[in-house]
Design a protein around this motif. Structure first.
Motif, PDB file in Angstrom:
ATOM      1  N   GLN A  25     -14.638  12.303  -8.081  1.00  0.00           N
ATOM      2  CA  GLN A  25     -13.408  11.736  -8.630  1.00  0.00           C
ATOM      3  C   GLN A  25     -12.011  11.991  -7.712  1.00  0.00           C
ATOM      4  N   VAL A  26     -12.095  13.193  -6.870  1.00  0.00           N
ATOM      5  CA  VAL A  26     -10.943  13.723  -6.122  1.00  0.00           C
ATOM      6  C   VAL A  26     -10.959  12.836  -4.911  1.00  0.00           C
ATOM      7  N   ASN A  27     -12.053  12.620  -4.453  1.00  0.00           N
ATOM      8  CA  ASN A  27     -12.209  11.748  -3.148  1.00  0.00           C
ATOM      9  C   ASN A  27     -11.843  10.439  -3.435  1.00  0.00           C
ATOM     10  N   ARG A  28     -12.240   9.966  -4.757  1.00  0.00           N
ATOM     11  CA  ARG A  28     -11.748   8.457  -4.984  1.00  0.00           C
ATOM     12  C   ARG A  28     -10.397   8.265  -5.164  1.00  0.00           C
ATOM     13  N   ILE A  29      -9.675   9.588  -5.807  1.00  0.00           N
ATOM     14  CA  ILE A  29      -8.264   9.280  -6.034  1.00  0.00           C
ATOM     15  C   ILE A  29      -7.599   9.412  -4.818  1.00  0.00           C
ATOM     16  N   ALA A  30      -8.155  10.387  -3.804  1.00  0.00           N
ATOM     17  CA  ALA A  30      -7.374  10.521  -2.667  1.00  0.00           C
ATOM     18  C   ALA A  30      -7.553   9.159  -1.654  1.00  0.00           C
ATOM     19  N   GLY A  31      -8.831   8.386  -1.769  1.00  0.00           N
ATOM     20  CA  GLY A  31      -8.833   7.222  -1.162  1.00  0.00           C
ATOM     21  C   GLY A  31      -7.755   6.135  -1.675  1.00  0.00           C
ATOM     22  N   GLU A  32      -7.619   6.169  -3.114  1.00  0.00           N
ATOM     23  CA  GLU A  32      -6.609   5.365  -3.430  1.00  0.00           C
ATOM     24  C   GLU A  32      -5.206   5.751  -3.170  1.00  0.00           C
ATOM     25  N   LEU A  33      -5.024   6.998  -3.288  1.00  0.00           N
ATOM     26  CA  LEU A  33      -3.514   7.304  -2.771  1.00  0.00           C
ATOM     27  C   LEU A  33      -3.196   6.955  -1.206  1.00  0.00           C
ATOM     28  N   ALA A  34      -4.037   7.066  -0.548  1.00  0.00           N
ATOM     29  CA  ALA A  34      -4.036   6.617   1.051  1.00  0.00           C
ATOM     30  C   ALA A  34      -3.808   5.193   1.100  1.00  0.00           C
ATOM     31  N   ARG A  35      -4.474   4.198   0.234  1.00  0.00           N
ATOM     32  CA  ARG A  35      -4.274   2.781   0.205  1.00  0.00           C
ATOM     33  C   ARG A  35      -2.748   2.637  -0.381  1.00  0.00           C
ATOM     34  N   THR A  36      -2.394   3.391  -1.470  1.00  0.00           N
ATOM     35  CA  THR A  36      -1.154   3.069  -1.910  1.00  0.00           C
ATOM     36  C   THR A  36       0.036   3.568  -0.905  1.00  0.00           C
ATOM     37  N   ASN A  37      -0.291   4.690  -0.173  1.00  0.00           N
ATOM     38  CA  ASN A  37       0.828   5.052   0.976  1.00  0.00           C
ATOM     39  C   ASN A  37       0.976   4.116   1.995  1.00  0.00           C
ATOM     40  N   LEU A  38      -0.113   3.249   2.391  1.00  0.00           N
ATOM     41  CA  LEU A  38       0.092   2.406   3.264  1.00  0.00           C
ATOM     42  C   LEU A  38       0.860   1.293   2.632  1.00  0.00           C
ATOM     43  N   ARG A  39       0.439   0.641   1.481  1.00  0.00           N
ATOM     44  CA  ARG A  39       1.249  -0.563   0.780  1.00  0.00           C
ATOM     45  C   ARG A  39       2.703   0.007   0.574  1.00  0.00           C
ATOM     46  N   LEU A  40       2.968   1.239   0.361  1.00  0.00           N
ATOM     47  CA  LEU A  40       4.384   1.625   0.232  1.00  0.00           C
ATOM     48  C   LEU A  40       5.376   1.595   1.573  1.00  0.00           C
ATOM     49  N   ALA A  41       4.477   1.954   2.653  1.00  0.00           N
ATOM     50  CA  ALA A  41       5.279   1.767   3.961  1.00  0.00           C
ATOM     51  C   ALA A  41       5.638   0.522   4.280  1.00  0.00           C
ATOM     52  N   ARG A  42       4.729  -0.492   3.949  1.00  0.00           N
ATOM     53  CA  ARG A  42       5.200  -2.168   3.982  1.00  0.00           C
ATOM     54  C   ARG A  42       6.009  -2.681   3.138  1.00  0.00           C
ATOM     55  N   ALA A  43       6.301  -2.030   1.904  1.00  0.00           N
ATOM     56  CA  ALA A  43       7.027  -2.546   0.836  1.00  0.00           C
ATOM     57  C   ALA A  43       8.365  -2.683   1.299  1.00  0.00           C
ATOM     58  N   ALA A  44       8.987  -3.674   0.510  1.00  0.00           N
ATOM     59  CA  ALA A  44      10.697  -3.657   0.680  1.00  0.00           C
ATOM     60  C   ALA A  44      11.242  -2.654  -0.176  1.00  0.00           C
ATOM     61  N   ASP A  45      12.135  -2.097   0.445  1.00  0.00           N
ATOM     62  CA  ASP A  45      13.091  -1.149  -0.137  1.00  0.00           C
ATOM     63  C   ASP A  45      13.772  -1.557  -1.772  1.00  0.00           C
ATOM     64  N   ALA A  46      13.405  -0.711  -2.689  1.00  0.00           N
ATOM     65  CA  ALA A  46      14.039  -0.746  -3.978  1.00  0.00           C
ATOM     66  C   ALA A  46      13.572  -2.276  -4.517  1.00  0.00           C
ATOM     67  N   SER A  47      12.210  -2.624  -4.443  1.00  0.00           N
ATOM     68  CA  SER A  47      11.729  -3.938  -4.730  1.00  0.00           C
ATOM     69  C   SER A  47      11.045  -3.677  -5.798  1.00  0.00           C
ATOM     70  N   SER A  48      10.621  -4.760  -6.667  1.00  0.00           N
ATOM     71  CA  SER A  48       9.920  -4.549  -7.804  1.00  0.00           C
ATOM     72  C   SER A  48       8.288  -3.922  -7.373  1.00  0.00           C
ATOM     73  N   ASP A  49       7.956  -4.627  -6.324  1.00  0.00           N
ATOM     74  CA  ASP A  49       6.814  -4.271  -5.884  1.00  0.00           C
ATOM     75  C   ASP A  49       6.747  -2.753  -5.542  1.00  0.00           C
ATOM     76  N   GLN A  50       7.751  -2.145  -4.865  1.00  0.00           N
ATOM     77  CA  GLN A  50       7.819  -0.877  -4.448  1.00  0.00           C
ATOM     78  C   GLN A  50       7.683   0.050  -5.936  1.00  0.00           C
ATOM     79  N   THR A  51       8.684  -0.477  -6.706  1.00  0.00           N
ATOM     80  CA  THR A  51       8.509   0.589  -7.986  1.00  0.00           C
ATOM     81  C   THR A  51       7.159   0.567  -8.672  1.00  0.00           C
ATOM     82  N   ALA A  52       6.719  -0.546  -8.609  1.00  0.00           N
ATOM     83  CA  ALA A  52       5.424  -0.633  -9.217  1.00  0.00           C
ATOM     84  C   ALA A  52       4.190   0.215  -8.457  1.00  0.00           C
TER      85      ALA A  52
END
Length: 446
Positions: A170-197
């Motif tokens: 489970q730790v390895n699974r969550i770590a993978g999801e966090l890494a993907r979330t990090n990549l999406r946050l780096a591309r998200a528009a600042d202060a947008s609804s997508d970023q807050t989600a």
């Protein structure tokens, strides 16, 4: 003037509409786990130049600057820390409780005292066949209870190891999801609804991860997070940007487990993985104590029996075999093989001096006392850990309450906001109507 009123009214309507959307989202997600209440940040719209003078400032309405999450990083960190400690304590107490049940329900202690009682009864008539048979059956029962206790402890250990292995997965699974979330946050528009989600998702994943181990986090300006797992601050990060390291578990011969991160040793102080590790460590110690006790009984009984003469006049032989709780067994089922008489005594001798020597040797080893100490050890450990767990749970609940008071949705407050923003939307619409009327009046001037 009319055109400025139109732009001001339009900006107000847009801002009010966004505020209504955010409020509606808060209400609809009031019961959603991990959801953080949103508010909007407004700022004035100002443009230079008015009446052909660039040094003047024309206030031209309002705009939504950003969508704010009512989350405090410190309180979130406290919830993760206290939750990790509570998860460790819960798992440890549950594991220790299973160990305690395995030892107590196996009946080793009454079986040991029953064997001693059967030997004492045999002293009344050393040649009585029924009394000798009682000793053999008491020895058989004692050996069987040791085996049962060993099997039950092994079963508890297997369960803890399975849970730990699943936790690593489970730790390895969550770590993978966090890494993907990090990549999406780096591309998200600042202060947008997508970023807050995405930030909500990030915090939910961090909370889940803290249930398996103690985590330390470093937040980047874009919202991405670097996660370090373990009690040592110098550990390599589990998640850094879009990259992850792999957590693994190794099992020692004694049943204890150890964790590594990309091959480097990892020490965990919190989370269920640490609790399982602690419980398995206690299990290994108690299993060794039980094996030593079984080996002592086998050694003392066989040594004493080998120094005497059995009922047939032959030299005493081993009554028990094995050297651990799992292997202890009855070597013979013949009651006549119990060497109650001293060496070189005649057949059917009523001299019970060797039986006295066997009981004396067992009394010196004190198997019943040692078994009682084993039971007291696990019982006292469970009691102490339970007190600690309850205290940690209280602290964790207080931290969760403090965070919930800040991040949770108050439906009464959101209901008020709905009315307030609806009125603001209507007022902005009325401003645009007035501006339109003024503009029409100006056009009709001749």
């Amino acid at each position: 003037m009319a055109s400025d009123l139109l732009s001001i009214g339009l900006s107000g309507a847009k801002a009010a509409r966004t505020a209504l959307d955010v409020t509606a989202q808060n209400i609809s997600n009031a019961a959603t786990e991990g959801y953080v209440r949103r508010t909007i940040g407004l700022t004035e719209v100002a443009s230079t130049g008015y009446n052909q003078n660039v040094r003047d400032v024309s206030l031209s309405g309002v705009r939504v600057e950003k969508i704010l999450r009512n989350a405090d990083a410190f309180r979130q960190s406290e919830v993760r820390r206290t939750g990790s400690d509570t998860a460790r304590a819960n798992v440890e107490v549950n594991g220790l409780g299973n160990i305690e049940s395995a030892l107590e329900q196996s009946g080793v202690y009454p079986a040991i005292t029953g064997f001693d009682a059967a030997l004492q009864k045999l002293q009344e008539d050393p040649v009585d066949t029924s009394l000798r048979a009682s000793v053999i059956e008491a020895a058989r029962t004692m050996a069987a209870t040791f085996q049962i206790a060993s099997k039950e402890l092994d079963a508890v250990g297997k369960g803890l190891q399975f849970q730990a292995a699943d936790g690593v997965t489970q730790v390895n699974r969550i770590a993978g999801e966090l890494a993907r979330t990090n990549l999406r946050l780096a591309r998200a528009a600042d202060a947008s609804s997508d970023q807050t989600a995405l930030l909500d998702q990030r915090d939910k994943l961090l909370a889940d991860l803290s249930q398996y181990g103690d985590v330390n986090t470093t937040l980047a300006p874009d919202g991405s997070v670097t996660v370090t797992l373990g009690s040592t601050a110098t550990n390599d990060p589990l998640v850094s940007g879009g990259a992850t390291r792999t957590l693994a578990m190794t099992t020692a011969s004694g049943g204890t487990v150890a964790y590594t991160l990309d091959g480097a040793a990892l020490t965990l102080a919190g989370g269920s993985l640490a609790g399982q590790q602690l419980a398995l460590g206690k299990l290994a110690q108690l299993h060794t104590d039980l094996d030593d006790l079984a080996d002592t009984i086998v050694t003392k009984v066989n040594a004493a029996n080998g120094g005497g003469t059995d009922r047939t006049g032959a030299a005493g032989a081993a009554l028990l075999t094995g050297g651990s709780a799992a292997t202890i067994a009855l070597a013979t089922s013949d009651p006549a093989k119990i060497a109650t008489a001293p060496a070189s005594a005649p057949k059917n001798s009523r001299d019970a001096s060797n039986l006295d020597a066997m009981r004396t040797a067992l009394a010196a080893a004190d198997p019943a006392g040692r078994m009682d100490a084993i039971l007291f050890d696990i019982s006292a450990t469970v009691s102490g850990r339970t007190v600690t767990r309850d205290a940690l749970a209280t602290i964790s609940d207080a931290a969760k309450t403090a965070l919930s008071a800040q991040t949770g949705v108050d439906l009464d407050a959101e209901g008020v906001n709905l009315v307030r923003y609806q009125q603001a939307f209507q007022a902005s619409g009325r401003v645009m109507q007035v501006a339109a009327s003024i503009f029409d009046s100006l056009l009709q001037i001749r």
